[in-house]
Design a protein around this motif. Structure first.
Motif: not given
Length: 612
Positions: A284-289, A294-300, A304-308, A311-317
């Motif tokens: 779901v976070v992939n879809l939100a990105l 913030l990302a062109a497709d699922r792999e991107a 992106h998610q793995d690089g956050m 704190d960054e992930l929680e703030k984004f969600m």
């Protein structure tokens, strides 16, 4: 066996998806002007409320039982309701929780944790003991539904059998169940970290009942938790959760079952070594990105998610608004979001056990007297609007192109529901806790014949059709499904069900009903094949309400399918076989001796859209 259970749950979710279509006309009724009644003033631990009285029943609607789960409280366990200073008028249902309607619009509000109460007039908490309390949990696949519909009005059964009826809203979909490690920062409580926020809402409401229900004439030491469909699943989750211990004393699961997802399935990517759900939190976070650009497709998005960091992930969600979150699930069927629910986090719900295996040792769950039930034609609710045996015009059923095929699919899939939602659980619980386990099947199918389409064929005794009988609320069902000519018989079955439900709430055994004048409802028996163990509810025009010895196991169902010669093609037969049974044991040569076709080479089937 676990693979079979996952297939069963997938089927259940598909069936539930049809419920919104079947009863979408049961939206909250337009509420007439209600006048406050001074006799209904009650002092709660969070403030004073006043309700209204009608037909000798006092009613309070939309009382907050927890703090509003918004802002920083989204994806956290419920907190106690905040105190209010002035008297609160409890005259109207609160808003439903955030969800997608049957018309695909996003409806509801995150501020939705409300409780409703019906109590016989004059029941004011002054009695030393109080009345039995029945605590209703609505259905809807744990992603839709609400307590505020006319179908769940508790006034009639409250007045008829001197009961206090309670219903609640609880968070659904990704607001109710969402497990992501980024939400589990150091110091987070086990409840907040569990992801089981909808489960915790129900427990919080039970705690509220324990503290406050005596003010409404209810006995906090005699609470029956009951619910239908997802409400049945959630009822069983109360038996499984150690946090609900002592908060209820009986349970009724109508068309329920129990499926506990692992935290890996709840969070992991779908292509991980231990695969997650297609709508796991990381997917779901992939879809939100992607949605946010913030990302062109699922792999991107994965990179992106793995690089956050957390704190960054929680703030984004938390930056996503409620509608954005629900819209991430737009590819699912109907109003169901298809998101996983009920996680074995090891604190709110046990980890590593599922289905009937959750109830093998009475010391490891909240063992209380229980009624387990299913409807004979459970899956026709969904099939009526999705199966290729049904002709449709503008999406609505208009006839059949293959009624025998339709009935055959319904038989096997509905039988599977009964096995996992009733028989397996009843056998296991009886062995664990003794003879206080009861079971039923709802067979009423005397529906309206439109001439071009007979609802008896289309729905039969379908999923959710027992609800008006349990509450005694027929008004809207009569106009669509139930013929006026059968009303006296429907009323009789309804009276029987309400009487048994009430007696169970009073004593822990349905017995012969409240007036001791009905057939004796005997406990489930696992030892004697001919023992009367199942109460069947039916009209007198058919076989009537009676006890029978019917029971079914997954092995029985396999043997029935192996001996079934009505299939016209190997492909269809094996699609059904693979839909019901997974795992090597079911394809072992010794288990396929009687089969007319060899299905060992066919891949598992994911649905019921079959061509015959």
């Amino acid at each position: 066996m676990k693979k079979v259970l996952y297939c069963f749950v997938a089927l259940v979710l598909l069936v539930i998806a049809g419920v919104g279509t079947l009863i979408n006309y049961l939206a909250p009724e337009t509420e007439s002007e209600r006048m406050v009644d001074q006799s209904t003033v009650r002092q709660l631990d969070s403030g004073e409320v006043i309700g209204f009285t009608s037909n000798d029943v006092s009613t309070w609607l939309g009382i907050p039982y927890a703090a509003s789960p918004v802002g920083e409280l989204r994806w956290k366990a419920p907190r106690p309701a905040k105190r209010w200073q002035n008297q609160k008028q409890a005259l109207h249902f609160g808003e439903p929780c955030m969800q997608r309607s049957s018309g695909h619009e996003v409806i509801g509000n995150e501020d939705c944790l409300f409780i409703n109460i019906w109590s016989p007039s004059g029941a004011d908490g002054k009695s030393p003991q109080g009345l039995p309390v029945m605590f209703w949990i609505h259905g809807g696949g744990n992603s839709t539904g609400q307590a505020g519909i006319s179908l769940y009005d508790g006034s009639y059964i409250s007045q008829k059998h001197n009961l206090v009826i309670v219903s609640i809203n609880y968070r659904v979909g990704p607001f109710g169940w969402f497990y992501h490690s980024a939400l589990q920062a150091e110091g987070v409580s086990p409840e907040d970290a569990s992801g089981n926020f909808g489960t915790l809402d129900i427990i919080q409401a039970l705690k509220w009942v324990n503290r406050n229900i005596a003010q409404f004439g209810g006995n906090p030491n005699n609470v029956t938790v009951y619910g239908e469909s997802a409400g049945g699943f959630n009822t069983l989750s109360m038996m499984a959760s150690p946090l609900a211990k002592g908060l209820f004393h009986r349970a009724i699961s109508q068309s329920g079952g129990l499926d506990i997802h692992s935290v890996e399935r709840a969070e992991n990517y779908k292509d991980a070594a231990e695969p997650g759900h297609i709508f796991s939190s990381k997917e779901v976070v992939n879809l939100a990105l992607i949605q946010r650009g913030l990302a062109a497709d699922r792999e991107a998005a994965k990179r992106h998610q793995d690089g956050m960091n957390a704190d960054e992930l929680e703030k984004f969600m938390r930056s996503l608004n409620a509608k954005e979150i629900i819209d991430l699930y737009s590819s699912t069927e109907g109003s169901m979001l298809g998101s996983p629910a009920l996680f074995g986090d090891g604190y709110v719900l046990p980890a590593g056990r599922n289905g009937a295996e959750m109830f093998t040792d009475a010391d490891n769950y909240n063992a209380v007297p229980i009624i387990l039930g299913s409807n004979r034609d459970e899956t026709k609710t969904m099939m009526a609007f999705s199966d290729d045996s049904v002709d449709r015009t503008f999406g609505y059923p208009t006839g059949f192109n293959n009624l025998p095929r339709y009935n055959r699919k319904s038989y096997y899939s509905s039988a599977l529901w009964k096995i996992f939602g009733v028989d397996d659980l009843a056998n296991t619980m009886t062995a664990a806790q003794g003879y206080n386990v009861y079971a039923y099947r709802f067979d009423v199918d005397d529906l309206r014949d439109l001439g071009f389409l007979d609802f008896r064929d289309l729905f039969g005794a379908a999923h959710a059709l027992e609800i008006p009988f349990v509450f005694g609320n027929f008004s809207k069902f009569l106009r669509v499904l139930l013929p006026d000519s059968m009303q006296s018989e429907f009323d009789k079955v309804s009276d029987q069900m309400m009487s048994y439900w009430a007696e169970f709430a009073y004593s822990g055994s349905p017995g012969k009903g409240r007036a001791s004048e009905l057939a004796d409802w005997k406990p489930w028996s696992k030892e004697h094949p001919s023992a009367l163990r199942l109460m069947v509810f039916d009209t007198e025009s058919d076989a009537g309400t009676r006890m029978v010895s019917d029971q079914l196991s997954i092995e029985d169902l396999q043997q029935r399918l192996l001996a079934d010669t009505t299939f016209k093609s190997e492909a269809v037969y094996c699609a059904v076989y693979n839909r019901l049974f997974t795992g090597a044991d079911y394809f072992a040569p010794e288990n396929l001796k009687a089969a007319q076709y060899d299905c060992s080479q066919y891949p598992p089937n994911e649905g019921w859209v079959l061509i015959d």
